[in-house]
Design a protein around this motif. Structure first.
Motif, PDB file in Angstrom:
ATOM      1  N   GLU A 274      24.480  10.049 -39.641  1.00 48.26           N
ATOM      2  CA  GLU A 274      25.206  10.232 -38.504  1.00 48.26           C
ATOM      3  C   GLU A 274      24.862   9.500 -37.283  1.00 48.26           C
ATOM      4  OE1 GLU A 274      26.793  14.086 -37.418  1.00 48.26           O
ATOM      5  OE2 GLU A 274      26.697  14.635 -39.707  1.00 48.26           O
ATOM      6  N   GLU A 275      23.469   9.507 -36.769  1.00 48.25           N
ATOM      7  CA  GLU A 275      23.027   9.201 -35.497  1.00 48.25           C
ATOM      8  C   GLU A 275      22.827   7.496 -35.532  1.00 48.25           C
ATOM      9  OE1 GLU A 275      19.171  10.328 -32.870  1.00 48.25           O
ATOM     10  OE2 GLU A 275      19.790  11.489 -34.414  1.00 48.25           O
ATOM     11  N   ILE A 276      22.144   7.119 -36.745  1.00 50.53           N
ATOM     12  CA  ILE A 276      21.790   5.793 -36.826  1.00 50.53           C
ATOM     13  C   ILE A 276      22.129   4.920 -38.180  1.00 50.53           C
ATOM     14  CG2 ILE A 276      19.592   5.810 -35.164  1.00 50.53           C
ATOM     15  CD1 ILE A 276      17.916   6.335 -37.795  1.00 50.53           C
ATOM     16  N   GLY A 277      22.986   5.505 -38.687  1.00 53.50           N
ATOM     17  CA  GLY A 277      23.161   5.315 -40.002  1.00 53.50           C
ATOM     18  C   GLY A 277      22.121   5.096 -41.203  1.00 53.50           C
ATOM     19  N   ARG A 278      22.383   4.581 -42.453  1.00 49.32           N
ATOM     20  CA  ARG A 278      21.430   4.775 -43.452  1.00 49.32           C
ATOM     21  C   ARG A 278      20.460   3.621 -43.532  1.00 49.32           C
ATOM     22  NH1 ARG A 278      22.291   8.561 -46.802  1.00 49.32           N
ATOM     23  NH2 ARG A 278      21.015   7.865 -48.546  1.00 49.32           N
ATOM     24  N   GLN A 279      19.563   3.543 -44.155  1.00 49.95           N
ATOM     25  CA  GLN A 279      18.249   2.540 -43.984  1.00 49.95           C
ATOM     26  C   GLN A 279      19.005   1.307 -44.830  1.00 49.95           C
ATOM     27  OE1 GLN A 279      14.438   3.352 -45.299  1.00 49.95           O
ATOM     28  NE2 GLN A 279      14.400   5.456 -44.345  1.00 49.95           N
ATOM     29  N   PRO A 280      18.865   0.140 -44.325  1.00 46.77           N
ATOM     30  CA  PRO A 280      19.464  -1.145 -44.935  1.00 46.77           C
ATOM     31  C   PRO A 280      18.928  -1.324 -46.352  1.00 46.77           C
ATOM     32  CG  PRO A 280      18.602  -1.528 -42.526  1.00 46.77           C
ATOM     33  CD  PRO A 280      18.221  -0.042 -43.030  1.00 46.77           C
ATOM     34  N   ARG A 281      19.567  -1.791 -47.382  1.00 48.90           N
ATOM     35  CA  ARG A 281      19.061  -1.637 -48.695  1.00 48.90           C
ATOM     36  C   ARG A 281      19.092  -3.436 -48.987  1.00 48.90           C
ATOM     37  NH1 ARG A 281      18.806   3.781 -47.458  1.00 48.90           N
ATOM     38  NH2 ARG A 281      18.280   5.055 -49.354  1.00 48.90           N
ATOM     39  N   GLU A 282      17.918  -3.878 -49.448  1.00 47.43           N
ATOM     40  CA  GLU A 282      17.937  -5.268 -49.569  1.00 47.43           C
ATOM     41  C   GLU A 282      19.024  -5.824 -50.250  1.00 47.43           C
ATOM     42  OE1 GLU A 282      13.911  -6.761 -50.980  1.00 47.43           O
ATOM     43  OE2 GLU A 282      14.341  -8.755 -50.429  1.00 47.43           O
ATOM     44  N   GLU A 283      19.421  -5.127 -51.463  1.00 45.06           N
ATOM     45  CA  GLU A 283      20.454  -5.477 -52.284  1.00 45.06           C
ATOM     46  C   GLU A 283      21.865  -5.698 -51.796  1.00 45.06           C
ATOM     47  OE1 GLU A 283      18.303  -3.292 -52.994  1.00 45.06           O
ATOM     48  OE2 GLU A 283      19.437  -1.329 -53.240  1.00 45.06           O
ATOM     49  N   ALA A 284      22.069  -5.127 -50.503  1.00 45.16           N
ATOM     50  CA  ALA A 284      23.379  -5.023 -49.919  1.00 45.16           C
ATOM     51  C   ALA A 284      23.265  -6.188 -49.007  1.00 45.16           C
ATOM     52  CB  ALA A 284      23.522  -3.666 -49.230  1.00 45.16           C
ATOM     53  N   ASP A 286      23.166 -10.755 -48.294  1.00 42.52           N
ATOM     54  CA  ASP A 286      23.195 -11.987 -48.642  1.00 42.52           C
ATOM     55  C   ASP A 286      22.109 -12.900 -48.552  1.00 42.52           C
ATOM     56  OD1 ASP A 286      25.804 -11.611 -49.661  1.00 42.52           O
ATOM     57  OD2 ASP A 286      26.782 -12.300 -47.852  1.00 42.52           O
ATOM     58  N   ASN A 287      21.363 -12.560 -47.519  1.00 39.73           N
ATOM     59  CA  ASN A 287      20.304 -13.452 -47.220  1.00 39.73           C
ATOM     60  C   ASN A 287      19.098 -12.638 -46.631  1.00 39.73           C
ATOM     61  OD1 ASN A 287      20.525 -13.859 -44.373  1.00 39.73           O
ATOM     62  ND2 ASN A 287      22.297 -15.108 -44.762  1.00 39.73           N
ATOM     63  N   ASP A 288      17.826 -13.017 -46.542  1.00 39.30           N
ATOM     64  CA  ASP A 288      16.810 -12.535 -45.796  1.00 39.30           C
ATOM     65  C   ASP A 288      16.907 -12.106 -44.607  1.00 39.30           C
ATOM     66  OD1 ASP A 288      15.510 -12.306 -48.152  1.00 39.30           O
ATOM     67  OD2 ASP A 288      14.036 -13.833 -47.836  1.00 39.30           O
ATOM     68  N   SER A 289      17.500 -13.066 -43.797  1.00 35.66           N
ATOM     69  CA  SER A 289      17.427 -12.966 -42.167  1.00 35.66           C
ATOM     70  C   SER A 289      18.531 -11.741 -41.885  1.00 35.66           C
ATOM     71  CB  SER A 289      17.952 -14.347 -41.713  1.00 35.66           C
ATOM     72  OG  SER A 289      19.157 -14.398 -41.148  1.00 35.66           O
ATOM     73  N   GLU A 290      19.539 -11.613 -42.603  1.00 33.95           N
ATOM     74  CA  GLU A 290      20.633 -10.602 -42.282  1.00 33.95           C
ATOM     75  C   GLU A 290      19.916  -9.331 -42.613  1.00 33.95           C
ATOM     76  OE1 GLU A 290      24.427 -10.959 -44.340  1.00 33.95           O
ATOM     77  OE2 GLU A 290      24.938 -12.696 -43.518  1.00 33.95           O
ATOM     78  N   TYR A 291      19.350  -9.093 -43.662  1.00 35.96           N
ATOM     79  CA  TYR A 291      18.711  -7.824 -44.085  1.00 35.96           C
ATOM     80  C   TYR A 291      17.518  -7.653 -42.812  1.00 35.96           C
ATOM     81  CZ  TYR A 291      15.261  -5.084 -46.666  1.00 35.96           C
ATOM     82  OH  TYR A 291      14.557  -3.957 -47.208  1.00 35.96           O
ATOM     83  N   ASP A 293      17.435  -8.582 -39.862  1.00 38.95           N
ATOM     84  CA  ASP A 293      18.156  -7.861 -38.620  1.00 38.95           C
ATOM     85  C   ASP A 293      18.443  -6.738 -38.625  1.00 38.95           C
ATOM     86  OD1 ASP A 293      17.708 -10.685 -37.314  1.00 38.95           O
ATOM     87  OD2 ASP A 293      19.835 -11.392 -37.856  1.00 38.95           O
ATOM     88  N   ALA A 294      19.207  -6.264 -39.870  1.00 39.90           N
ATOM     89  CA  ALA A 294      19.556  -4.983 -40.006  1.00 39.90           C
ATOM     90  C   ALA A 294      18.264  -3.841 -39.932  1.00 39.90           C
ATOM     91  CB  ALA A 294      20.183  -4.600 -41.159  1.00 39.90           C
ATOM     92  N   LEU A 295      17.256  -4.355 -40.625  1.00 48.23           N
ATOM     93  CA  LEU A 295      16.059  -3.534 -40.544  1.00 48.23           C
ATOM     94  C   LEU A 295      15.480  -3.350 -39.196  1.00 48.23           C
ATOM     95  CD1 LEU A 295      13.521  -4.633 -43.336  1.00 48.23           C
ATOM     96  CD2 LEU A 295      14.757  -2.440 -43.129  1.00 48.23           C
TER      97      LEU A 295
END
Ligand code: HMG
Length: 449
Positions: A274-284, A286-291, A293-295
């Motif tokens: 609720e506070e910070i969202g769920r942990q980013p999952r790599e499979e979600a 399209d590319n490493d850099s977006e993943y 940034d989300a991490l």
């Protein structure tokens, strides 16, 4: 099944100190908070002019043997872990045994002596060797003495200069230990890396920023490997997480990654969503850099949550108390972290018997090792005897000019000029001291009453 582990511990800090905020930072024209807040260090320990890895190791071992009422014949093995050795053939353990034989009646004639090298992880590897020796039934009822001793000095003006330190940790490894037993399960993360090395030179060549990344990567691999044999590790499984501490800021970085890993797919991740969202999952992605940034965004949020801050204050911060005031002791560093945690629990009157520690060791070059330890019923008696607070308090506080002189004294390239006859800052008392050079270039030691 017989338990094997650490029966007793003793610490010896170098007897000089350099105040990083009030002495080092002003001399370097830097903001003191870079040290106290950024690196998380207040001060470093240094050896006085008559101290070195042998005297510090022998002094820690002497105290430990005296507390435990041991004689040389009770010890079947002496392993020294160090990355500050001065001889490529004769191991430091022989020098230390020679010192101890000056003050004990018996001899270590039938003890197996050795020296272990793999940067800072060698202290833990020596404990492993002792564990295996006992488990194999080769010990004949005797214990092993493991001594992690280092003068962690960097070349002057190297960025690592701020993280220096010097001291020794002596540990007794026995069957049915009184302090902590060790898990059979271990995890490793190991790779051929060139981030920190000393190719036949005293002061390390360091790629500091890369070394931080290598530490984090190997620790992650070691944790995953540990989980593959010990099962999933979650945030509430362990009372403390003592990790190799080159400087507390390094552990602060590693702890955040560890917390993210340990809370993934748990109720804590759900609560934090609720506070910070769920942990980013790599499979979600399209590319490493977006993943990535989300991490980064998730980690930024995670470190501000009450849940992480409470866990860090309870499980990690107590492991850093000693290190903050003495700097990096290389091979002894993770063993200081364990002791620091146990000492905090003791000082707070906490009942720790049966609780578990997650211990993460690391050595550049590079290898991480993770195992679990279980605190034994008699742990308090072993921690009660420690004098590290008084030792830290008693250190001689160096001015910057004095620090430079001491650094020169311990510089092997110019050491021969001093020949053991130079000014000392503190008066030795009931301890081993360096006493000059022998005919074959060996170091000589003597005990001062
Ligand atoms: P540096 O360039 O002097 O420092 O080197 P920095 O500019 O990166 O600053 C350090 C931190 O202080 C940073 O925090 C700054 O932001 C912060 P971070 O961003 O990383 O979280 N900072 C401030 N904070 C508050 N107020 C301020 C301020 N200014 C800056 N005013 C480095 C740092 C670690 C690279 C250097 O000390 C070094 O090279 N150390 C030696 C290598 C080392 O310890 N590596 C650790 C991992 S490898 C390891 O553990 C193995 C080892 O023990 C050896 C072995 O195994 O044998 C080293």
């Amino acid at each position: 099944m017989t338990e094997v582990g650490i029966d007793a511990v003793e610490i010896w800090t170098g007897k000089l100190t350099l105040d990083l905020a009030n002495t080092f930072a002003p001399a370097k024209g830097e903001d003191p908070e870079k040290y106290t807040k950024g690196l998380g260090l207040n001060a470093s320990s240094f050896p006085d002019t008559y101290e070195d890895i042998v005297t510090m190791g022998a002094n820690a071992a002497h105290r430990l043997m005296e507390h435990e009422g041991l004689e040389p014949e009770d010890i079947g093995r002496i392993d020294v872990a160090t990355e500050s050795a001065f001889d490529n053939s004769k191991p430091v353990s022989t020098y230390i045994a020679g010192c101890l034989e000056e003050v004990f009646e018996g001899e270590f004639s039938h003890a197996n002596k050795g020296e272990r090298k793999f940067a800072c992880v060698a202290g833990t590897q020596s404990i492993d060797d002792a564990y295996n020796w006992i488990k194999a039934g080769r010990h004949r009822g005797r214990s092993a003495l493991v001594i992690a001793t280092d003068t962690a000095l960097y070349a002057r003006n190297d960025p690592g200069e701020a993280t220096q330190g010097a001291g020794a940790v002596a540990m007794l490894i026995s069957e049915d230990p009184d302090l902590v037993s060790l898990s059979t399960e271990q995890g490793y993360g190991s790779a051929d890396e060139t981030d920190f090395l000393k190719p036949n030179q005293q002061f390390p060549s360091v790629d500091g920023k890369r070394s931080v990344q290598v530490y984090l990567a190997r620790m992650r691999e070691a944790l995953e490997d540990f989980e593959s044999v010990a099962g999933r590790v979650t945030a509430e499984d362990f009372a403390y997480g003592p990790f190799h501490t080159p400087f507390p800021g390094m552990v602060r970085k590693a702890a955040l990654f560890a917390y993210r890993h340990m809370t993934r797919d748990t109720a804590i991740e759900d609560e934090l969503a609720e506070e910070i969202g769920r942990q980013p999952r790599e499979e979600a992605f399209d590319n490493d850099s977006e993943y990535e940034d989300a991490l980064r965004e998730y980690m930024d949020g995670l470190k501000r949550t009450e849940s992480y801050r409470e866990w860090y204050a309870r499980v990690i911060d107590p492991t850093l108390t000693i290190s903050r005031n003495v700097g990096n002791w290389y091979t002894g560093s993770v063993h200081l972290a364990r002791t620091s945690a146990l000492k905090t629990a003791f000082d707070e009157g906490r009942d720790l018997a049966g609780e578990r520690l997650l211990v993460g060791s690391y050595g550049s070059g590079a290898q991480a090792e993770i195992h679990a330890e279980t605190v034994q019923n008699t742990w308090e008696e072993k921690i009660d005897d420690l004098t590290i607070d008084e030792q830290i308090e008693r250190r001689y506080d160096l001015s910057f000019e004095e620090y430079e002189r001491v650094h020169d004294v311990h510089n092997h390239a110019i050491e021969t000029e001093h020949d053991g006859e130079i000014e000392e800052f503190t008066a030795p008392e009931s301890e081993f001291v360096f006493g000059g050079w022998g005919r074959m270039g060996e170091r000589k030691y003597r005990f001062i009453e």
